[in-house]
Write a protein that holds these residues in place. Sequence first.
Motif, short mmCIF file in Angstrom:
data_model
loop_
_atom_site.label_atom_id
_atom_site.label_comp_id
_atom_site.label_asym_id
_atom_site.label_seq_id
_atom_site.Cartn_x
_atom_site.Cartn_y
_atom_site.Cartn_z
N VAL A 1 62.72 -18.01 88.98
CA VAL A 1 62.02 -17.26 87.93
C VAL A 1 60.69 -16.69 88.43
CG1 VAL A 1 63.09 -18.44 85.97
CG2 VAL A 1 61.00 -19.37 86.93
N GLY B 1 63.71 -19.51 81.51
CA GLY B 1 64.56 -18.48 82.11
C GLY B 1 64.37 -17.14 81.41
N GLU C 1 72.72 -17.68 85.10
CA GLU C 1 71.59 -18.43 85.68
C GLU C 1 70.33 -18.15 84.89
OE1 GLU C 1 70.62 -16.87 89.54
OE2 GLU C 1 70.64 -14.83 88.80
N SER C 2 69.31 -18.98 85.10
CA SER C 2 68.03 -18.78 84.40
C SER C 2 67.17 -17.75 85.11
CB SER C 2 67.25 -20.09 84.34
OG SER C 2 68.07 -21.11 83.86
N GLY C 3 67.18 -17.80 86.47
CA GLY C 3 66.35 -16.89 87.26
C GLY C 3 67.10 -15.61 87.59
#
Length: 337
Positions: free
Chosen positions: A139, A272, A318-320
Motif C-alpha cells: 500500500v 487497502g 489484494e489490498s495493495g
Amino acid sequence: METIQKELGDSDEQQVNAMLEQSKQKNWGEKMQDTFEKEVKKLRRMNPHSPEYATQQNYLDTLLDLPWNEYSEDNYDIHHAQAILDKDHYGMEKIKERIIEYLSVLKIKATTPQHSTQPIHNASPCNAPILCLYGPPGVGKTSLGRSIAEALGRKYARISLGGLHDESEIRGHRRTYIGAMPGRIIENIRKAKTCNPVFVLDEIDKIGADYKGDPTSALLEVLDPEQNNTFHDNYLDVDYDLSKVLFIATANTLDTIPRPLLDRMELIEMTGYLQEEKEEIAKRHLLPKELENHGLKASQLKLKKSIIASIIDGYTRESGVRGLERKIAAICRKVVT
C-alpha cells in the motif's frame, strides 16, 4: 629521534593536529570538546604501530564525521509539501494530514516573535513525532518516507529491521572489541550529515530476539521522545540527540510488536485501496512507470478504464497494488514482444 621526526615531518603528528583543528570547527559545546581532547591525548600516548592506535583513530574520525547540532533547513511551504505528497501517492489522507500538521507547527514556531531572532531549529524544541504506519503489503508505506523527506526538504535515511536479532546492530559495540562499530542508527545519521533526517525503520514487526539480546528493547530508547535526546550508543560512549529526527516505522501487523514499543509510537492505519483508488493509481503511477521500464511510448499502449477495472476485479484480489503492477507489466511485455 624527536628532532629527526620534526625534520622529516611526522605524518602521524600532523594527522592528530589536523583532527584537533577540525574539532574546533564543530558545534558540539565545551563538554564534548574536552572529551575529544582527552581522547586525542590518549592517542598521542599510544605507539602508532599498535592495533589500539588504529581503533582510537577510527573512533575520533567517527566523532568528527557525525553532525553535531547541524540541521538541514526545512522547507516551510505547506502548498509545496501537499503538492509533492499528492503527486507521489494517491489517497492516504490521514498520513498526509499528519505531516502537514507537523510542518505547520514547525512553521508557526519559527515565525512567532520570541523565536524570530533565532535559527529555526533552535526555537523552543519541537520534538519530531514518531509515526508507525501499519497495514497490508503493497500500500506504499516504505515509499511514503521518501516523499515526506522530499516534502520537508530533509535528508532521507532507511534501515530494514526484518530478521534483525542482535541488539548491538541498534546500539553499537563497545570499543574493546576488535572490529567494533557504531549501531545502524548512528551510522545512518553519519551518512545523512544532518541531525534532522527523515528516518524510516522498515518492517519493525519482523525483528527477532535470541541469546545476543532483544533489539526491540534497544529501540525503546530510540523511539521514546523523553529519552532519545540523550541516546547512548555503546561505541560513541557519549550522549547523542535524536529528538529532531523524524522516525517513521512501518509494519504489516501490530501483533508481534511489544506493547511498550507500541506505546511510544503514534499509530496510523493504512488500509487497502478501494477499486476506484486502484484505478486512479494504475492510471497515474503504475502504467507510466511500466511503459518507461519496458521502453514503450505512451502512444503504443493505452488501457481504458474498463480494462483496468476488469484486471483489478478478475485478476488481483489484494489490498495493495503490487499484483496489479505485475499484471500491467505482463501486458507491456506482450505488447513489446
